[in-house]
Design a protein around this motif. Structure first.
Motif, PDB file in Angstrom:
ATOM      1  N   ARG A   1      23.312 -26.808 -71.371  1.00  0.00           N
ATOM      2  CA  ARG A   1      22.922 -25.393 -71.334  1.00  0.00           C
ATOM      3  C   ARG A   1      22.941 -24.857 -69.905  1.00  0.00           C
ATOM      4  O   ARG A   1      23.238 -23.686 -69.669  1.00  0.00           O
ATOM      5  N   GLU A   2      22.660 -25.706 -68.933  1.00  0.00           N
ATOM      6  CA  GLU A   2      22.602 -25.303 -67.523  1.00  0.00           C
ATOM      7  C   GLU A   2      23.935 -24.757 -67.016  1.00  0.00           C
ATOM      8  O   GLU A   2      23.971 -24.070 -65.992  1.00  0.00           O
ATOM      9  N   THR A   3      25.018 -25.039 -67.722  1.00  0.00           N
ATOM     10  CA  THR A   3      26.305 -24.482 -67.330  1.00  0.00           C
ATOM     11  C   THR A   3      26.230 -22.963 -67.225  1.00  0.00           C
ATOM     12  O   THR A   3      26.786 -22.363 -66.313  1.00  0.00           O
ATOM     13  N   TRP A   4      25.516 -22.339 -68.169  1.00  0.00           N
ATOM     14  CA  TRP A   4      25.457 -20.879 -68.197  1.00  0.00           C
ATOM     15  C   TRP A   4      24.654 -20.323 -67.024  1.00  0.00           C
ATOM     16  O   TRP A   4      25.028 -19.283 -66.466  1.00  0.00           O
ATOM     17  N   ALA A   5      23.584 -20.975 -66.619  1.00  0.00           N
ATOM     18  CA  ALA A   5      22.808 -20.520 -65.455  1.00  0.00           C
ATOM     19  C   ALA A   5      23.664 -20.599 -64.192  1.00  0.00           C
ATOM     20  O   ALA A   5      23.660 -19.678 -63.360  1.00  0.00           O
ATOM     21  N   LEU A   6      24.412 -21.689 -64.043  1.00  0.00           N
ATOM     22  CA  LEU A   6      25.280 -21.824 -62.882  1.00  0.00           C
ATOM     23  C   LEU A   6      26.393 -20.780 -62.918  1.00  0.00           C
ATOM     24  O   LEU A   6      26.735 -20.196 -61.889  1.00  0.00           O
ATOM     25  N   TRP A   7      26.958 -20.515 -64.092  1.00  0.00           N
ATOM     26  CA  TRP A   7      27.993 -19.480 -64.189  1.00  0.00           C
ATOM     27  C   TRP A   7      27.457 -18.107 -63.795  1.00  0.00           C
ATOM     28  O   TRP A   7      28.174 -17.303 -63.196  1.00  0.00           O
ATOM     29  N   ILE A   8      26.209 -17.815 -64.125  1.00  0.00           N
ATOM     30  CA  ILE A   8      25.634 -16.517 -63.740  1.00  0.00           C
ATOM     31  C   ILE A   8      25.661 -16.364 -62.223  1.00  0.00           C
ATOM     32  O   ILE A   8      26.074 -15.331 -61.692  1.00  0.00           O
ATOM     33  N   VAL A   9      25.242 -17.391 -61.502  1.00  0.00           N
ATOM     34  CA  VAL A   9      25.217 -17.355 -60.040  1.00  0.00           C
ATOM     35  C   VAL A   9      26.638 -17.263 -59.473  1.00  0.00           C
ATOM     36  O   VAL A   9      26.941 -16.407 -58.634  1.00  0.00           O
ATOM     37  N   VAL A  10      27.511 -18.142 -59.932  1.00  0.00           N
ATOM     38  CA  VAL A  10      28.879 -18.196 -59.409  1.00  0.00           C
ATOM     39  C   VAL A  10      29.639 -16.904 -59.709  1.00  0.00           C
ATOM     40  O   VAL A  10      30.282 -16.329 -58.827  1.00  0.00           O
ATOM     41  N   ASP A  11      29.558 -16.446 -60.938  1.00  0.00           N
ATOM     42  CA  ASP A  11      30.305 -15.244 -61.309  1.00  0.00           C
ATOM     43  C   ASP A  11      29.793 -13.998 -60.594  1.00  0.00           C
ATOM     44  O   ASP A  11      30.584 -13.099 -60.270  1.00  0.00           O
ATOM     45  N   SER A  12      28.509 -13.936 -60.322  1.00  0.00           N
ATOM     46  CA  SER A  12      27.970 -12.808 -59.550  1.00  0.00           C
ATOM     47  C   SER A  12      28.585 -12.780 -58.150  1.00  0.00           C
ATOM     48  O   SER A  12      28.963 -11.712 -57.645  1.00  0.00           O
ATOM     49  N   ALA A  13      28.700 -13.943 -57.526  1.00  0.00           N
ATOM     50  CA  ALA A  13      29.317 -14.011 -56.195  1.00  0.00           C
ATOM     51  C   ALA A  13      30.812 -13.696 -56.263  1.00  0.00           C
ATOM     52  O   ALA A  13      31.373 -13.066 -55.358  1.00  0.00           O
ATOM     53  N   TYR A  14      31.471 -14.118 -57.343  1.00  0.00           N
ATOM     54  CA  TYR A  14      32.895 -13.819 -57.507  1.00  0.00           C
ATOM     55  C   TYR A  14      33.146 -12.311 -57.597  1.00  0.00           C
ATOM     56  O   TYR A  14      34.174 -11.823 -57.124  1.00  0.00           O
TER      57      TYR A  14
ATOM     58  N   TYR B   1      40.268  -5.427 -58.763  1.00  0.00           N
ATOM     59  CA  TYR B   1      39.232  -4.709 -59.500  1.00  0.00           C
ATOM     60  C   TYR B   1      39.122  -5.081 -60.971  1.00  0.00           C
ATOM     61  O   TYR B   1      37.996  -5.258 -61.470  1.00  0.00           O
ATOM     62  N   PRO B   2      40.232  -5.258 -61.705  1.00  0.00           N
ATOM     63  CA  PRO B   2      40.064  -5.713 -63.096  1.00  0.00           C
ATOM     64  C   PRO B   2      39.407  -7.095 -63.171  1.00  0.00           C
ATOM     65  O   PRO B   2      38.589  -7.351 -64.059  1.00  0.00           O
ATOM     66  N   THR B   3      39.742  -7.950 -62.219  1.00  0.00           N
ATOM     67  CA  THR B   3      39.144  -9.280 -62.207  1.00  0.00           C
ATOM     68  C   THR B   3      37.661  -9.197 -61.843  1.00  0.00           C
ATOM     69  O   THR B   3      36.831  -9.911 -62.422  1.00  0.00           O
ATOM     70  N   ALA B   4      37.305  -8.309 -60.907  1.00  0.00           N
ATOM     71  CA  ALA B   4      35.891  -8.110 -60.563  1.00  0.00           C
ATOM     72  C   ALA B   4      35.116  -7.612 -61.783  1.00  0.00           C
ATOM     73  O   ALA B   4      33.997  -8.077 -62.049  1.00  0.00           O
ATOM     74  N   MET B   5      35.720  -6.687 -62.536  1.00  0.00           N
ATOM     75  CA  MET B   5      35.059  -6.194 -63.755  1.00  0.00           C
ATOM     76  C   MET B   5      34.927  -7.319 -64.775  1.00  0.00           C
ATOM     77  O   MET B   5      33.899  -7.443 -65.446  1.00  0.00           O
ATOM     78  N   LEU B   6      35.965  -8.148 -64.880  1.00  0.00           N
ATOM     79  CA  LEU B   6      35.921  -9.291 -65.783  1.00  0.00           C
ATOM     80  C   LEU B   6      34.747 -10.201 -65.428  1.00  0.00           C
ATOM     81  O   LEU B   6      33.974 -10.606 -66.306  1.00  0.00           O
ATOM     82  N   TYR B   7      34.598 -10.514 -64.158  1.00  0.00           N
ATOM     83  CA  TYR B   7      33.543 -11.433 -63.744  1.00  0.00           C
ATOM     84  C   TYR B   7      32.159 -10.809 -63.888  1.00  0.00           C
ATOM     85  O   TYR B   7      31.183 -11.521 -64.155  1.00  0.00           O
ATOM     86  N   ALA B   8      32.060  -9.500 -63.755  1.00  0.00           N
ATOM     87  CA  ALA B   8      30.785  -8.836 -64.044  1.00  0.00           C
ATOM     88  C   ALA B   8      30.461  -9.005 -65.532  1.00  0.00           C
ATOM     89  O   ALA B   8      29.306  -9.271 -65.900  1.00  0.00           O
ATOM     90  N   GLY B   9      31.498  -8.895 -66.361  1.00  0.00           N
ATOM     91  CA  GLY B   9      31.303  -9.157 -67.790  1.00  0.00           C
ATOM     92  C   GLY B   9      30.947 -10.607 -68.059  1.00  0.00           C
ATOM     93  O   GLY B   9      30.157 -10.904 -68.960  1.00  0.00           O
ATOM     94  N   PHE B  10      31.519 -11.527 -67.257  1.00  0.00           N
ATOM     95  CA  PHE B  10      31.185 -12.944 -67.404  1.00  0.00           C
ATOM     96  C   PHE B  10      29.698 -13.193 -67.176  1.00  0.00           C
ATOM     97  O   PHE B  10      29.107 -14.070 -67.813  1.00  0.00           O
ATOM     98  N   VAL B  11      29.107 -12.455 -66.241  1.00  0.00           N
ATOM     99  CA  VAL B  11      27.672 -12.622 -65.984  1.00  0.00           C
ATOM    100  C   VAL B  11      26.895 -12.301 -67.258  1.00  0.00           C
ATOM    101  O   VAL B  11      25.980 -13.036 -67.651  1.00  0.00           O
ATOM    102  N   ILE B  12      27.286 -11.221 -67.922  1.00  0.00           N
ATOM    103  CA  ILE B  12      26.623 -10.835 -69.169  1.00  0.00           C
ATOM    104  C   ILE B  12      26.879 -11.885 -70.257  1.00  0.00           C
ATOM    105  O   ILE B  12      25.955 -12.293 -70.973  1.00  0.00           O
ATOM    106  N   LEU B  13      28.120 -12.336 -70.367  1.00  0.00           N
ATOM    107  CA  LEU B  13      28.446 -13.359 -71.358  1.00  0.00           C
ATOM    108  C   LEU B  13      27.727 -14.675 -71.081  1.00  0.00           C
ATOM    109  O   LEU B  13      27.323 -15.380 -72.008  1.00  0.00           O
ATOM    110  N   ALA B  14      27.555 -15.005 -69.803  1.00  0.00           N
ATOM    111  CA  ALA B  14      26.837 -16.229 -69.449  1.00  0.00           C
ATOM    112  C   ALA B  14      25.372 -16.135 -69.866  1.00  0.00           C
ATOM    113  O   ALA B  14      24.791 -17.115 -70.346  1.00  0.00           O
ATOM    114  N   ALA B  15      24.782 -14.961 -69.695  1.00  0.00           N
ATOM    115  CA  ALA B  15      23.396 -14.775 -70.145  1.00  0.00           C
ATOM    116  C   ALA B  15      23.327 -14.929 -71.666  1.00  0.00           C
ATOM    117  O   ALA B  15      22.390 -15.538 -72.199  1.00  0.00           O
ATOM    118  N   TYR B  16      24.316 -14.401 -72.367  1.00  0.00           N
ATOM    119  CA  TYR B  16      24.405 -14.543 -73.821  1.00  0.00           C
ATOM    120  C   TYR B  16      24.561 -16.016 -74.207  1.00  0.00           C
ATOM    121  O   TYR B  16      23.879 -16.511 -75.114  1.00  0.00           O
TER     122      TYR B  16
END
Length: 193
Positions: free
Chosen positions: A136-149, A159-174
């Motif tokens: 489960r800890e994979t998702w917590a680490l992805w939140i941190v990493v993707d926010s920095a990305y 910019y599309p990739t930045a938007m993608l990674y912002a979405g990844f933060v939300i998906l990681a929380a999910y």
């Protein structure tokens, strides 16, 4: 913005969503997205991230096979609880990998952000490994990493990739919410993949 970047972003988002649902189809979608992003990152001179996509391809093949082997007869994929020592070893290996990558990138490439690129790459590899191990800890680490990305990609004009990674933060929380070690959900896609 290119059509390849948009397609890579869409497939990457779909792959993360499918992974959060523990769907076996996440693996071929992830493989396709990683191949596209390898090309995108090479063109953007983000060499560690391009290399990371190659590593992701290897992790995808491993994860796909590993998940097939551990799947319950009823089609369920169980989340595992790592020991504290496994988490600490993982974080230490991420720091070590970051230092090695940063040295190589600074010395031998024209990467404009070698430390950031190396650090995010090393910890992305760790998060991907934890995903294949079903921690489960994979998702917590992805939140941190993707926010920095997000910040890194904005600085590179991706910019599309930045938007993608912002979405990844939300998906990681999910994903973090869904991946409870005591819970198990039925795989959504065909388990023959």
């Amino acid at each position: 913005m290119s059509l390849i970047e948009v397609l890579g972003a869409v497939l990457s988002a779909l792959a993360v969503w499918l992974t959060s649902r523990r769907s076996m189809i996440c693996w071929p979608v992830s493989l396709t997205a990683a191949g596209l992003y390898c090309w995108i990152f090479l063109k953007a001179r983000l060499y560690a991230d391009a290399g990371l996509q190659i590593a992701f391809c290897l992790y995808v093949v491993y994860g796909w096979r590993h998940w097939q082997k551990i799947q319950s007869p009823d089609g369920r994929i169980q989340v595992r609880r790592p020991k504290t020592v496994a988490i600490l070893k993982g974080l230490l290996s991420g720091a070590t990998g970051s230092a090695v990558w940063a040295f190589i990138l600074a010395r031998f490439t024209n990467d404009p952000t070698p430390i950031t690129d190396a650090t995010l790459t090393a910890y992305s590899m760790l998060a991907q490994y934890w995903d294949t191990m079903r921690y489960r800890e994979t998702w917590a680490l992805w939140i941190v990493v993707d926010s920095a990305y997000v910040a890194l990609f904005i600085s590179r004009g991706l910019y599309p990739t930045a938007m993608l990674y912002a979405g990844f933060v939300i998906l990681a929380a999910y994903g973090y919410r869904l991946w409870k070690p005591e819970a198990s959900i039925r795989v959504i896609a065909n388990t023959d993949m």
